[in-house]
Design a protein around this motif. Structure first.
Motif, short mmCIF file in Angstrom:
data_model
loop_
_atom_site.label_atom_id
_atom_site.label_comp_id
_atom_site.label_asym_id
_atom_site.label_seq_id
_atom_site.Cartn_x
_atom_site.Cartn_y
_atom_site.Cartn_z
N VAL A 44 3.71 -0.95 3.87
CA VAL A 44 3.30 0.42 3.57
C VAL A 44 4.51 1.29 3.24
CG1 VAL A 44 2.04 2.43 4.44
CG2 VAL A 44 1.38 0.13 5.20
N HIS A 100 0.09 -5.03 6.48
CA HIS A 100 0.35 -4.52 5.14
C HIS A 100 1.76 -3.94 5.07
CE1 HIS A 100 -3.85 -5.01 4.11
NE2 HIS A 100 -4.19 -4.36 5.20
N GLU A 112 -1.87 -4.00 10.63
CA GLU A 112 -2.71 -5.05 10.05
C GLU A 112 -1.91 -5.99 9.15
OE1 GLU A 112 -6.04 -5.64 10.67
OE2 GLU A 112 -5.74 -4.14 12.25
N VAL A 157 -9.16 0.97 7.97
CA VAL A 157 -8.75 -0.43 7.84
C VAL A 157 -9.88 -1.26 7.22
CG1 VAL A 157 -8.16 -2.51 9.17
CG2 VAL A 157 -7.01 -0.33 9.65
N VAL A 185 -10.22 -0.39 3.47
CA VAL A 185 -9.10 -0.98 2.74
C VAL A 185 -9.39 -2.46 2.48
CG1 VAL A 185 -6.69 -1.72 2.95
CG2 VAL A 185 -7.33 0.66 3.42
N ILE A 189 0.84 -1.19 0.00
CA ILE A 189 0.00 0.00 0.00
C ILE A 189 0.88 1.24 0.00
CG2 ILE A 189 -1.76 1.31 1.25
CD1 ILE A 189 -2.78 -1.36 2.38
N SER A 219 -1.57 2.50 11.04
CA SER A 219 -2.79 1.69 11.15
C SER A 219 -2.74 0.50 10.21
CB SER A 219 -4.02 2.54 10.84
OG SER A 219 -4.16 3.59 11.76
N LEU A 220 -2.26 0.72 9.00
CA LEU A 220 -2.20 -0.36 8.01
C LEU A 220 -1.06 -1.33 8.29
CD1 LEU A 220 -3.00 1.82 4.91
CD2 LEU A 220 -4.51 0.16 6.00
#
Length: 123
Positions: free
Chosen positions: A29, A27, A25, A112, A115, A5, A21-22
């Motif tokens: 980034v 991801h 999870e 989130v 996404v 991302i 935040s991503l």
């Protein structure tokens, strides 16, 4: 997950909030601070998803989406725009090729979830 991302925002605190935040999870980034930097990164790295502020200083989020959709290597990259505009502005952004939008201010939890929703829509 490991989804790639790209977060594009010229406001460092918002970019950090979104990226953190991503990343929590799972991801992968990366960030960019301008539309032109995001376009160059998208061409070279082909992320799975771009989250971009609609009001970037050099190349707006809408212009970024238009440029992405014109290029073979980035045509299918999913895009979520962060927007503070009214309902008409948001509808216009979707009709121009964005996959979704999130109104500012937003919660990290909503981000989130959106996404995840966008990533499930396309293979």
């Amino acid at each position: 997950m490991g989804t790639r991302i790209l977060v594009v925002d010229n406001e460092a605190d918002i970019a950090a909030l979104v990226a953190d935040s991503l990343a929590r999870e799972g991801h992968r980034v990366s960030t960019a601070t301008s539309g032109s930097e995001a376009l160059a990164t998208a061409i070279s790295e082909t992320p799975d998803l771009i989250i971009a502020d609609s009001r970037l200083p050099d190349l707006t989020g809408v212009e970024l989406v238009k440029q992405l959709r014109k290029r073979n290597e980035t045509r299918d990259v999913r895009v979520i725009l962060l927007t503070a505009g009214d309902e008409t502005d948001r509808a216009d952004r979707l009709s121009l090729g964005a996959d979704d939008y999130i109104s500012k201010p937003f919660s990290p939890q909503e981000l989130v979830l959106r996404v995840g929703s966008v990533l499930r829509r396309r293979p």
